[in-house]
Design a protein around this motif. Sequence first.
Motif, PDB file in Angstrom:
ATOM      1  N   ILE A  67       0.853  -1.187   0.000  1.00 42.64           N
ATOM      2  CA  ILE A  67       0.000   0.000   0.000  1.00 42.64           C
ATOM      3  C   ILE A  67       0.888   1.235   0.000  1.00 42.64           C
ATOM      4  O   ILE A  67       1.691   1.432   0.903  1.00 42.64           O
ATOM      5  N   VAL A  68       0.766   2.059  -1.028  1.00 41.75           N
ATOM      6  CA  VAL A  68       1.609   3.249  -1.157  1.00 41.75           C
ATOM      7  C   VAL A  68       0.725   4.481  -1.251  1.00 41.75           C
ATOM      8  O   VAL A  68      -0.427   4.405  -1.695  1.00 41.75           O
ATOM      9  N   ARG A  69       1.275   5.632  -0.837  1.00 37.15           N
ATOM     10  CA  ARG A  69       0.489   6.855  -0.801  1.00 37.15           C
ATOM     11  C   ARG A  69       1.298   8.031  -1.326  1.00 37.15           C
ATOM     12  O   ARG A  69       2.522   8.030  -1.269  1.00 37.15           O
ATOM     13  N   SER A  70       0.579   9.035  -1.751  1.00 36.60           N
ATOM     14  CA  SER A  70       1.201  10.295  -2.136  1.00 36.60           C
ATOM     15  C   SER A  70       1.277  11.203  -0.922  1.00 36.60           C
ATOM     16  O   SER A  70       0.631  10.969   0.099  1.00 36.60           O
ATOM     17  N   MET A  71       2.049  12.267  -1.047  1.00 38.35           N
ATOM     18  CA  MET A  71       2.006  13.358  -0.088  1.00 38.35           C
ATOM     19  C   MET A  71       0.778  14.223  -0.407  1.00 38.35           C
ATOM     20  O   MET A  71       0.226  14.132  -1.501  1.00 38.35           O
ATOM     21  N   ARG A  80      -7.925  20.139  -2.779  1.00 38.39           N
ATOM     22  CA  ARG A  80      -6.865  19.690  -1.874  1.00 38.39           C
ATOM     23  C   ARG A  80      -6.967  18.187  -1.628  1.00 38.39           C
ATOM     24  O   ARG A  80      -7.937  17.709  -1.056  1.00 38.39           O
ATOM     25  N   VAL A  81      -5.962  17.467  -2.069  1.00 36.74           N
ATOM     26  CA  VAL A  81      -5.898  16.019  -1.874  1.00 36.74           C
ATOM     27  C   VAL A  81      -5.008  15.733  -0.667  1.00 36.74           C
ATOM     28  O   VAL A  81      -3.827  16.081  -0.661  1.00 36.74           O
ATOM     29  N   SER A  82      -5.587  15.130   0.369  1.00 36.94           N
ATOM     30  CA  SER A  82      -4.789  14.771   1.545  1.00 36.94           C
ATOM     31  C   SER A  82      -3.892  13.582   1.246  1.00 36.94           C
ATOM     32  O   SER A  82      -2.763  13.514   1.714  1.00 36.94           O
ATOM     33  N   ALA A  83      -4.410  12.638   0.460  1.00 30.12           N
ATOM     34  CA  ALA A  83      -3.605  11.471   0.080  1.00 30.12           C
ATOM     35  C   ALA A  83      -4.249  10.751  -1.091  1.00 30.12           C
ATOM     36  O   ALA A  83      -5.473  10.624  -1.154  1.00 30.12           O
ATOM     37  N   PHE A  84      -3.427  10.326  -2.023  1.00 28.93           N
ATOM     38  CA  PHE A  84      -3.830   9.374  -3.054  1.00 28.93           C
ATOM     39  C   PHE A  84      -3.223   8.050  -2.639  1.00 28.93           C
ATOM     40  O   PHE A  84      -2.018   7.965  -2.383  1.00 28.93           O
ATOM     41  N   GLU A  85      -4.046   7.025  -2.524  1.00 30.25           N
ATOM     42  CA  GLU A  85      -3.562   5.725  -2.054  1.00 30.25           C
ATOM     43  C   GLU A  85      -3.757   4.675  -3.145  1.00 30.25           C
ATOM     44  O   GLU A  85      -4.809   4.616  -3.780  1.00 30.25           O
ATOM     45  N   PHE A 100      -6.798  -1.192  -7.082  1.00 31.70           N
ATOM     46  CA  PHE A 100      -7.643  -0.482  -6.106  1.00 31.70           C
ATOM     47  C   PHE A 100      -6.938   0.802  -5.697  1.00 31.70           C
ATOM     48  O   PHE A 100      -5.806   0.776  -5.215  1.00 31.70           O
ATOM     49  N   THR A 101      -7.594   1.943  -5.912  1.00 30.44           N
ATOM     50  CA  THR A 101      -7.012   3.236  -5.551  1.00 30.44           C
ATOM     51  C   THR A 101      -8.060   4.079  -4.839  1.00 30.44           C
ATOM     52  O   THR A 101      -9.269   3.853  -4.982  1.00 30.44           O
ATOM     53  N   SER A 102      -7.595   5.068  -4.105  1.00 37.35           N
ATOM     54  CA  SER A 102      -8.532   5.966  -3.437  1.00 37.35           C
ATOM     55  C   SER A 102      -7.908   7.342  -3.269  1.00 37.35           C
ATOM     56  O   SER A 102      -6.687   7.493  -3.236  1.00 37.35           O
ATOM     57  N   ILE A 103      -8.768   8.330  -3.181  1.00 34.34           N
ATOM     58  CA  ILE A 103      -8.361   9.709  -2.940  1.00 34.34           C
ATOM     59  C   ILE A 103      -9.075  10.209  -1.702  1.00 34.34           C
ATOM     60  O   ILE A 103     -10.299  10.074  -1.592  1.00 34.34           O
ATOM     61  N   GLN A 104      -8.319  10.737  -0.767  1.00 31.71           N
ATOM     62  CA  GLN A 104      -8.901  11.417   0.390  1.00 31.71           C
ATOM     63  C   GLN A 104      -8.901  12.899   0.062  1.00 31.71           C
ATOM     64  O   GLN A 104      -7.853  13.515  -0.138  1.00 31.71           O
ATOM     65  N   LEU A 105     -10.082  13.485   0.010  1.00 26.32           N
ATOM     66  CA  LEU A 105     -10.237  14.853  -0.482  1.00 26.32           C
ATOM     67  C   LEU A 105     -10.780  15.748   0.630  1.00 26.32           C
ATOM     68  O   LEU A 105     -11.696  15.365   1.358  1.00 26.32           O
ATOM     69  N   GLU A 106     -10.179  16.923   0.774  1.00 27.77           N
ATOM     70  CA  GLU A 106     -10.714  17.887   1.734  1.00 27.77           C
ATOM     71  C   GLU A 106     -12.014  18.485   1.184  1.00 27.77           C
ATOM     72  O   GLU A 106     -12.176  18.620  -0.029  1.00 27.77           O
TER      73      GLU A 106
END
Length: 206
Positions: A67-71, A80-85, A100-106
Motif C-alpha cells: 500500500i503506497v500513498r502520495s504526499m 486539496r488532496v490529503s492522500a492518493f492511495e 484499487f485506488t482511493s483519494i482522500q479529499l478535503e
Amino acid sequence: MRLLFSLALLAIPALPAGAEPLAVPRSGKTLVEIINATMGTLPNAMDALSDKLPGGLHPTADAPPQIVRSMPFVTRDGFRVSAFEARGIDEGGDIPIVRFTSIQLEQRPCFQRSGLDEAFHAAESETVLPAAPSMLPNRYVVMQMPWGRLSFGTSQESGGCVIAIVGDATGGIPGLRMPLPLPQRTTVPGMPDLRRTWPMSVGAYE
C-alpha cells in the motif's frame, strides 16, 4: 535594530489571498484529469501510477508495503488532496499491479456531488451506509466505468461535498477486496488532521 527588522518584514512579499505556500506540491492536472489518468487506467503498474502524481507514491510506516500513498497536494483547479492511495498486488511480474485506488479529499473547496454527471458520463447507483459516523463517508455515488467501479463518497458533515473517491478494478476477484483507506496526516496549511476526527481501527489492514 527594530527598525531594520521592521523594514525586512515589509520587504517580504505577501501571498495573495487563497495562495498555497510554495512547499505544497501542486499538480498540473485538474482533479477530474487526475482521476481519468490514474483510476481510468486501472489495472496499471504501480510505477506508472506513481509517475502521474506530484512527488510520486511511497510506502508509509502504518501500512503494509503493497500500500503506497502520495504526499498531500493541490490540483490545478484548487482541490486539496490529503492522500492518493494505491494498493498493489503481486501478479507474477516484476512490478505490483494496482487494481484499487482511493483519494482522500478535503471538503473545502467543495468538489460538488451534484457536478458528477457533467464530469463523468456513466450509469450510476447509490449506496448508503446509515451506521457510519457523521464524519465518515456514508453515501456513495457508484459509477460503472469500462475499467471498473468509480465511487464518490460524502458524509453527514460534508453534505454535498465529496470527501472520498474510490477506483475499484478488482472485478470481484476473490482475495482482492480491501478495506477503504484510513485518513492520513497532512502538513498542508488549512487542512485538518483527519486522524483526530475519523475513527481508526487498530487492525484496519489485517
